[in-house]
Design an enzyme around this catalytic site. Sequence first.
Site, PDB file in Angstrom:
ATOM      1  N   HIS A  16       0.830  -1.213   0.000  1.00 57.27           N
ATOM      2  CA  HIS A  16       0.000   0.000   0.000  1.00 57.27           C
ATOM      3  C   HIS A  16       0.863   1.261   0.000  1.00 57.27           C
ATOM      4  CE1 HIS A  16      -3.913  -2.033   0.875  1.00 57.27           C
ATOM      5  NE2 HIS A  16      -3.116  -2.932   1.405  1.00 57.27           N
ATOM      6  N   ASN A  40     -10.410  -2.653   2.512  1.00 53.62           N
ATOM      7  CA  ASN A  40     -10.095  -2.665   1.081  1.00 53.62           C
ATOM      8  C   ASN A  40     -11.354  -2.374   0.276  1.00 53.62           C
ATOM      9  OD1 ASN A  40      -7.371  -3.230   1.305  1.00 53.62           O
ATOM     10  ND2 ASN A  40      -7.577  -5.423   0.920  1.00 53.62           N
TER      11      ASN A  40
HETATM   12 FE1  HDE Z   1      -2.633  -4.814   5.307  1.00 51.74          FE
HETATM   13  N1  HDE Z   1      -0.802  -4.079   5.795  1.00 51.74           N
HETATM   14  N2  HDE Z   1      -2.009  -6.662   5.858  1.00 51.74           N
HETATM   15  N3  HDE Z   1      -4.379  -5.628   4.709  1.00 51.74           N
HETATM   16  N4  HDE Z   1      -3.234  -3.014   4.745  1.00 51.74           N
HETATM   17  C1  HDE Z   1      -0.423  -2.803   5.676  1.00 51.74           C
HETATM   18  O1  HDE Z   1       0.712  -1.506   7.276  1.00 51.74           O
HETATM   19  C2  HDE Z   1      -0.926  -6.935   6.591  1.00 51.74           C
HETATM   20  C3  HDE Z   1      -4.755  -6.931   4.775  1.00 51.74           C
HETATM   21  C4  HDE Z   1      -4.487  -2.679   4.350  1.00 51.74           C
HETATM   22  O2  HDE Z   1      -3.212   3.532   3.971  1.00 51.74           O
HETATM   23  C5  HDE Z   1       0.901  -2.510   6.306  1.00 51.74           C
HETATM   24  O3  HDE Z   1       0.979   0.732   7.505  1.00 51.74           O
HETATM   25  C6  HDE Z   1      -0.877  -8.327   6.926  1.00 51.74           C
HETATM   26  C7  HDE Z   1      -6.157  -7.089   4.576  1.00 51.74           C
HETATM   27  C8  HDE Z   1      -4.529  -1.279   4.014  1.00 51.74           C
HETATM   28  O4  HDE Z   1      -1.594   3.353   5.408  1.00 51.74           O
HETATM   29  C9  HDE Z   1       1.271  -3.862   6.952  1.00 51.74           C
HETATM   30  C10 HDE Z   1      -1.980  -8.892   6.334  1.00 51.74           C
HETATM   31  C11 HDE Z   1      -6.622  -5.820   4.372  1.00 51.74           C
HETATM   32  C12 HDE Z   1      -3.245  -0.799   4.238  1.00 51.74           C
HETATM   33  C13 HDE Z   1       0.114  -4.732   6.539  1.00 51.74           C
HETATM   34  C14 HDE Z   1      -2.693  -7.836   5.685  1.00 51.74           C
HETATM   35  C15 HDE Z   1      -5.493  -4.935   4.450  1.00 51.74           C
HETATM   36  C16 HDE Z   1      -2.472  -1.915   4.706  1.00 51.74           C
HETATM   37  C17 HDE Z   1       1.927  -1.910   5.389  1.00 51.74           C
HETATM   38  C18 HDE Z   1      -2.377 -10.350   6.317  1.00 51.74           C
HETATM   39  C19 HDE Z   1      -8.060  -5.385   4.068  1.00 51.74           C
HETATM   40  C20 HDE Z   1      -2.741   0.603   4.005  1.00 51.74           C
HETATM   41  C21 HDE Z   1       2.007  -0.446   5.734  1.00 51.74           C
HETATM   42  C22 HDE Z   1      -2.701 -10.857   7.581  1.00 51.74           C
HETATM   43  C23 HDE Z   1      -8.956  -5.651   5.155  1.00 51.74           C
HETATM   44  C24 HDE Z   1      -3.010   1.518   5.157  1.00 51.74           C
HETATM   45  C25 HDE Z   1       1.204  -0.301   6.910  1.00 51.74           C
HETATM   46  C26 HDE Z   1      -2.565   2.910   4.817  1.00 51.74           C
HETATM   47  C27 HDE Z   1      -1.137  -1.830   5.081  1.00 51.74           C
HETATM   48  C28 HDE Z   1       0.035  -6.011   6.927  1.00 51.74           C
HETATM   49  C29 HDE Z   1      -3.876  -8.050   4.937  1.00 51.74           C
HETATM   50  C30 HDE Z   1      -5.647  -3.507   4.256  1.00 51.74           C
HETATM   51  C31 HDE Z   1       2.614  -4.451   6.564  1.00 51.74           C
HETATM   52  C32 HDE Z   1       0.194  -9.005   7.731  1.00 51.74           C
HETATM   53  C33 HDE Z   1      -6.960  -8.389   4.610  1.00 51.74           C
HETATM   54  C34 HDE Z   1      -5.735  -0.492   3.512  1.00 51.74           C
HETATM   55  O5  HDE Z   1       1.331  -3.760   8.337  1.00 51.74           O
END
Ligand code: HDE
Length: 712
Positions: A93, A166
């Site tokens: 992201h 999302n």
């Molecule tokens: Fe994320 N995800 N994600 N994700 N995600 C990040 O956090 C992660 C997942 C989502 O505008 C990271 O700040 C794992 C689902 C958004 O700043 C990180 C797993 C959904 C954003 C991370 C998921 C998301 C992130 C990277 C699997 C929808 C951007 C930078 C378990 C519900 C937020 C950060 C923004 C960002 C980890 C899966 C949505 C690495 C481990 C499912 C919208 O922490």
Amino acid sequence: MAVNPKPGSTPARPPMTDRTFAEDTVPSAPGGETHQMAGKGHETLTTAQGVAVADDQNSLKVGPRGPVTLEDFALREKIFHFDHERIPERVVHARGYGARGYFENYEPLKDLTAADPFSEKGLKTPVFVRFSTVAGNKGSADVARDVRGFAVKFYTRAGNWDLVGNNIPVFFIQDAVKFPDLIHAAKPEPDRAFPQAQTAHDNFWDFMSLMPEATHMALWIMSDRAIPRSFRFMEGFGVHTFRLVNAAGESTLVKFHWKPKQGLQSVVWNEAVKLNGADPDFHRRDLWAAIEQGDYPEWELGLQTFTDADADRWIEEYGFDVLDATKIVPEELVPVQRVGKLVLNERVDNFFAETEQVAFCTQNVVPGIDFTNDPLLQGRNFSYLDTQTKRLGGPNFTHIPVNAPKCPFHNFQQDGHMAMHNPVGRVNYEPNSWGPDHNPKENPKEGYQSVPVKESGAKVRVRSETFADHYSQARQFYISQTPEEQTHIADAFTFELSKVETPTIRKRMVSHLMNVDETLAKTVAKQLRLEEMPAPADAARPTRMDLKPSDALSILKNGPNSFKGRKVGALVTDGVDADLLAGLMKACKAEGAMLDLIAPHIGGVTDSAGKHHDADEKIDGGPSVLYDAVALLPSMDGAVELKTMPPARDFVADAFAHKKFIAYTKAAVPLLGKAGVVPDDLDAGCIEMKAAGDADAFVKQCRALRFWDRKA
Ligand code: HDE
């Protein structure tokens, strides 16, 4: 001199939105260029230490042609700071865009939840929202085929609540332990460092084809959901099942939805490919412009609420588990109850300060909202705090204004990098026997309480049996689409798998599609020219054929029937019919649509009544992919000139191929012909403009957004 900022506040900067050219510019000897000096309305430029800078054009040298001195602290400080401007981009992201706004609650939801934003009718809770793509780096193009992040930070009176969702309601994987693999596979391949912001490569489809649980998501990302027209026209989803908890401690399971009041809309793939070249900032520019024009985007927050007993029953009845993030709860099963609206009405003042530094954490919940055992959510609750610590450099990222709560907060956390909130007084531990000053105590009545859900079981590394159906909802998604949308899905699979170099990966992916829909699988196989049809992939559970189509899953079945907030591109030349142009301007304004004039020269055109109109774009900077509909209004002479210009021909040919509504004058017919659109091709989506009043009919037709019946 600059006013000293209050401790902890961001120093005030003069507004830089309007570039003003001061009269007090003086030549900077001896080059002759000019620069501005303090005096008339300007503050004095200082170093970070507050020392006034006498000359910001020249470094300190030993003689005019001599070496630069190490002593020049102003030079060294300026370059040192510049060297440290970048912070690590988000690992996923990275490309995103944010805005401020508020959430307005419709009615108190006290029976359901004690969460502050839902406590009073009309209560407005400030929010910060960041939209993003997943795979691309920070500088990648906006209209990549990808999932969009839809992250909302609510600054409630009971602390910050982050709903980090999302624009697609399901996810690729069922367990957080697979997330690094998924992202590695989707990102550029590690040896060659390409392709950027694209899933159309071997590693991604290799992984996908080895992970049957990803099939449902594969259908969504190959659909038009993954190429939204703008952030304003997409839905948002919390994805996981959460819990709402009322003051009595009773809990209800919930799925969160954001429904755009502007309606849903996507682009077509050929358009997306061109858009990324024409305007890599298409989505962020759109959001910026809409807010600037006061056309504030709005979403309604929807809740699907259900009981633990419902969830248990659905496992038996429909074969899905609400703890499995690769599944939806169909809206036909549990209707979405709209409980409030989100309005984005303020742009950020500084991209870095807010959009880049905003730190969402799924663990940020407030009393009234709780987690479930979704293993993806549990993994996320670790990941987000961990990643912010790395990205923002330490534990004090909550001190950055965009991340700080807007309600009072008190604790004994102290020190660390860049500490901005420094406790005063003697006491920094608990329990203590000091007086009440600066001495916060726990509060069992108002404090956050977890729902005391009973948990028991052996410690095992297994995937629940209830997560085993990988295809039924993928099929349900596919059969819920219109034929046009189904074609787009087949074409997207064909495009992506055609970029895959390894034939066995293509084949393996088609074998999963066999479990989704045989016609889809066969279409893709045919378009790939697979030598033979693969057998269906081994399935842990057979695909259920009895799930009914869900209209809510289609974009086109939920058309907005409005052209509000959309944009017409009018191709004009000198001599453009003044009445027609005025009619079009009026009709667009009445609909709440925008109108751009695209001309052979940026200096604009003079209409048939002798009035000058500035151009918004020169023809080669304003291709029709930037617009939702186009109007071709050249004069006779102008059309002759346009016919010789390749960008003008592309403008017309693309608009036609992308099934856009086209208003045209008789003078434009030869230009249409030159673009390959002969009179026989002119269908009901092409509207001839003869008089000013015809613009109304054109704009009304545009409410359908595209003329899907066109044989392109
Ligand atoms: Fe994320 N995800 N994600 N994700 N995600 C990040 O956090 C992660 C997942 C989502 O505008 C990271 O700040 C794992 C689902 C958004 O700043 C990180 C797993 C959904 C954003 C991370 C998921 C998301 C992130 C990277 C699997 C929808 C951007 C930078 C378990 C519900 C937020 C950060 C923004 C960002 C980890 C899966 C949505 C690495 C481990 C499912 C919208 O922490």
